[in-house]
Write a protein that holds these residues in place. Sequence first.
Motif, PDB file in Angstrom:
ATOM      1  N   ARG A  45       0.829  -1.202   0.000  1.00  0.00           N
ATOM      2  CA  ARG A  45       0.000   0.000   0.000  1.00  0.00           C
ATOM      3  C   ARG A  45       0.868   1.259   0.000  1.00  0.00           C
ATOM      4  N   ARG A  46       1.929   1.250   0.788  1.00  0.00           N
ATOM      5  CA  ARG A  46       2.823   2.404   0.839  1.00  0.00           C
ATOM      6  C   ARG A  46       3.486   2.645  -0.514  1.00  0.00           C
ATOM      7  N   SER A  47       3.893   1.566  -1.161  1.00  0.00           N
ATOM      8  CA  SER A  47       4.528   1.697  -2.470  1.00  0.00           C
ATOM      9  C   SER A  47       3.569   2.288  -3.492  1.00  0.00           C
ATOM     10  N   ARG A  48       2.334   1.843  -3.468  1.00  0.00           N
ATOM     11  CA  ARG A  48       1.362   2.360  -4.436  1.00  0.00           C
ATOM     12  C   ARG A  48       1.004   3.809  -4.147  1.00  0.00           C
ATOM     13  N   ARG A  49       0.955   4.173  -2.852  1.00  0.00           N
ATOM     14  CA  ARG A  49       0.706   5.580  -2.526  1.00  0.00           C
ATOM     15  C   ARG A  49       1.838   6.458  -3.050  1.00  0.00           C
ATOM     16  N   ASN A  50       3.065   5.982  -2.892  1.00  0.00           N
ATOM     17  CA  ASN A  50       4.204   6.751  -3.387  1.00  0.00           C
ATOM     18  C   ASN A  50       4.163   6.880  -4.911  1.00  0.00           C
ATOM     19  N   GLN A  51       3.760   5.812  -5.594  1.00  0.00           N
ATOM     20  CA  GLN A  51       3.665   5.870  -7.042  1.00  0.00           C
ATOM     21  C   GLN A  51       2.614   6.888  -7.491  1.00  0.00           C
ATOM     22  N   ARG A  52       1.486   6.917  -6.794  1.00  0.00           N
ATOM     23  CA  ARG A  52       0.453   7.895  -7.154  1.00  0.00           C
ATOM     24  C   ARG A  52       0.932   9.311  -6.867  1.00  0.00           C
ATOM     25  N   SER A  53       1.659   9.492  -5.766  1.00  0.00           N
ATOM     26  CA  SER A  53       2.180  10.825  -5.444  1.00  0.00           C
ATOM     27  C   SER A  53       3.173  11.294  -6.500  1.00  0.00           C
ATOM     28  N   GLU A  54       4.055  10.399  -6.926  1.00  0.00           N
ATOM     29  CA  GLU A  54       5.021  10.760  -7.961  1.00  0.00           C
ATOM     30  C   GLU A  54       4.323  11.064  -9.284  1.00  0.00           C
ATOM     31  N   LEU A  55       3.292  10.299  -9.595  1.00  0.00           N
ATOM     32  CA  LEU A  55       2.560  10.536 -10.836  1.00  0.00           C
ATOM     33  C   LEU A  55       1.833  11.871 -10.803  1.00  0.00           C
ATOM     34  N   TYR A  56       1.272  12.216  -9.648  1.00  0.00           N
ATOM     35  CA  TYR A  56       0.593  13.511  -9.528  1.00  0.00           C
ATOM     36  C   TYR A  56       1.599  14.658  -9.624  1.00  0.00           C
ATOM     37  N   ALA A  57       2.772  14.477  -9.034  1.00  0.00           N
ATOM     38  CA  ALA A  57       3.801  15.506  -9.150  1.00  0.00           C
ATOM     39  C   ALA A  57       4.210  15.710 -10.604  1.00  0.00           C
ATOM     40  N   GLU A  58       4.278  14.615 -11.368  1.00  0.00           N
ATOM     41  CA  GLU A  58       4.599  14.731 -12.792  1.00  0.00           C
ATOM     42  C   GLU A  58       3.498  15.470 -13.539  1.00  0.00           C
ATOM     43  N   VAL A  59       2.243  15.175 -13.191  1.00  0.00           N
ATOM     44  CA  VAL A  59       1.115  15.874 -13.823  1.00  0.00           C
ATOM     45  C   VAL A  59       1.180  17.368 -13.533  1.00  0.00           C
ATOM     46  N   LEU A  60       1.491  17.719 -12.295  1.00  0.00           N
ATOM     47  CA  LEU A  60       1.596  19.141 -11.941  1.00  0.00           C
ATOM     48  C   LEU A  60       2.721  19.826 -12.706  1.00  0.00           C
ATOM     49  N   ASP A  61       3.862  19.137 -12.837  1.00  0.00           N
ATOM     50  CA  ASP A  61       4.986  19.726 -13.568  1.00  0.00           C
ATOM     51  C   ASP A  61       4.611  19.994 -15.023  1.00  0.00           C
ATOM     52  N   LEU A  62       3.925  19.043 -15.634  1.00  0.00           N
ATOM     53  CA  LEU A  62       3.513  19.232 -17.025  1.00  0.00           C
ATOM     54  C   LEU A  62       2.454  20.326 -17.143  1.00  0.00           C
ATOM     55  N   ARG A  63       1.608  20.414 -16.115  1.00  0.00           N
ATOM     56  CA  ARG A  63       0.566  21.444 -16.144  1.00  0.00           C
ATOM     57  C   ARG A  63       1.169  22.839 -16.049  1.00  0.00           C
ATOM     58  N   THR A  64       2.224  22.987 -15.251  1.00  0.00           N
ATOM     59  CA  THR A  64       2.853  24.295 -15.099  1.00  0.00           C
ATOM     60  C   THR A  64       3.543  24.752 -16.378  1.00  0.00           C
ATOM     61  N   THR A  65       3.864  23.821 -17.271  1.00  0.00           N
ATOM     62  CA  THR A  65       4.474  24.196 -18.554  1.00  0.00           C
ATOM     63  C   THR A  65       3.443  24.668 -19.561  1.00  0.00           C
ATOM     64  N   GLY A  66       2.160  24.612 -19.184  1.00  0.00           N
ATOM     65  CA  GLY A  66       1.107  25.074 -20.066  1.00  0.00           C
ATOM     66  C   GLY A  66       0.415  23.981 -20.850  1.00  0.00           C
ATOM     67  N   MET A  67       0.704  22.728 -20.558  1.00  0.00           N
ATOM     68  CA  MET A  67       0.082  21.628 -21.297  1.00  0.00           C
ATOM     69  C   MET A  67      -1.331  21.386 -20.792  1.00  0.00           C
ATOM     70  N   SER A  68      -2.209  20.987 -21.695  1.00  0.00           N
ATOM     71  CA  SER A  68      -3.590  20.684 -21.346  1.00  0.00           C
ATOM     72  C   SER A  68      -3.701  19.238 -20.877  1.00  0.00           C
ATOM     73  N   PRO A  69      -4.796  18.875 -20.179  1.00  0.00           N
ATOM     74  CA  PRO A  69      -4.968  17.475 -19.771  1.00  0.00           C
ATOM     75  C   PRO A  69      -4.912  16.498 -20.939  1.00  0.00           C
ATOM     76  N   ARG A  70      -5.396  16.902 -22.106  1.00  0.00           N
ATOM     77  CA  ARG A  70      -5.341  16.017 -23.269  1.00  0.00           C
ATOM     78  C   ARG A  70      -3.896  15.766 -23.723  1.00  0.00           C
ATOM     79  N   GLN A  71      -3.015  16.732 -23.500  1.00  0.00           N
ATOM     80  CA  GLN A  71      -1.611  16.541 -23.842  1.00  0.00           C
ATOM     81  C   GLN A  71      -0.858  15.802 -22.735  1.00  0.00           C
ATOM     82  N   ILE A  72      -1.303  15.995 -21.485  1.00  0.00           N
ATOM     83  CA  ILE A  72      -0.636  15.341 -20.359  1.00  0.00           C
ATOM     84  C   ILE A  72      -0.928  13.846 -20.334  1.00  0.00           C
TER      85      ILE A  72
END
Length: 291
Positions: A45-72
């Motif tokens: 469970r801890r490993s999967r929580r960490n994976q989701r956290s890392e994935l969300y951080a990646e989504v935020l980084d891409l969002r800050t570059t101006g990419m849309s959800p369809r591009q992310i």
Amino acid sequence: MRLALGRHRKAVSAAGKAMMAEMSGDDDANPEPSVETSPKLDGLRRSRRNQRSELYAEVLDLRTTGMSPRQIAPRTGMSVRTVERWLAAGGEPEHRRPPARSVLMDPFQEYLEGRWQEGQRNGLHLWSEIKCRGFAGSRATVYSWTSARQQCSSTAPSNARWRPPSRRNCAWLLSEDPTLLDEQTEQFLGHLYDCAPELLQAGDLARRFAALIRGDDDAGLEQWIEDATDSELASLAAGIGRDIAAVRAAITQPWSTSPVEGQINRLKTIKRQMYGRSGYSLLRNRLLAAA
């Protein structure tokens, strides 16, 4: 309500910590061993929580570059809807299985608890006994109850078995009738309202709207929209205001779209039988012939 709780995720976490701090003080006075969980399961469970956290951080980084959800979405391997939902919620989801509960067991809880205190641990015997008393559920339902009952000693304090609810469960609790909540849940919600007073109003509005939908009087609909305009349910109020005639009809009229949905399902079934390659004329003829 889930989106509202997502916007106040820090308040949910703070309320859970405050509640656990109170309970730890109570447990110091009367310590009891809590139910142990599998270290392997906890690690997974801890490993999967960490994976989701890392994935969300990646989504935020891409969002800050101006990419849309369809591009992310293709860059992260997620669906567009999932990206939109995570961004709207302000964080990755919490995957926590809600506690199993059967409504069929409620009338027999007192009897089962008494038999459990008398020493009866056999699920088949308990099922046979309550079946004679009118229980309409299966043996598996009683087996689930006995399994959960064995994990928690009846002499253990309830504090040792409490854990903070997820945001999804919080949304359900805020929409529930306060008179049906237990003492610990009321204490937790009290901490939550202290951290985020807006959620107190949101819960009241959710219960009011549910009462409107379940009733047959739309007299309070416009007042509800006005009250919800400056609340956490503002987007819902705006959507209802744009289609208020349909909402009024849903409240006051006895009709539903169930027959239409059934016909749509039948149409799609016929179309999929031909692997989606049918033309309109053939599909029309098959549908009318089936009718």
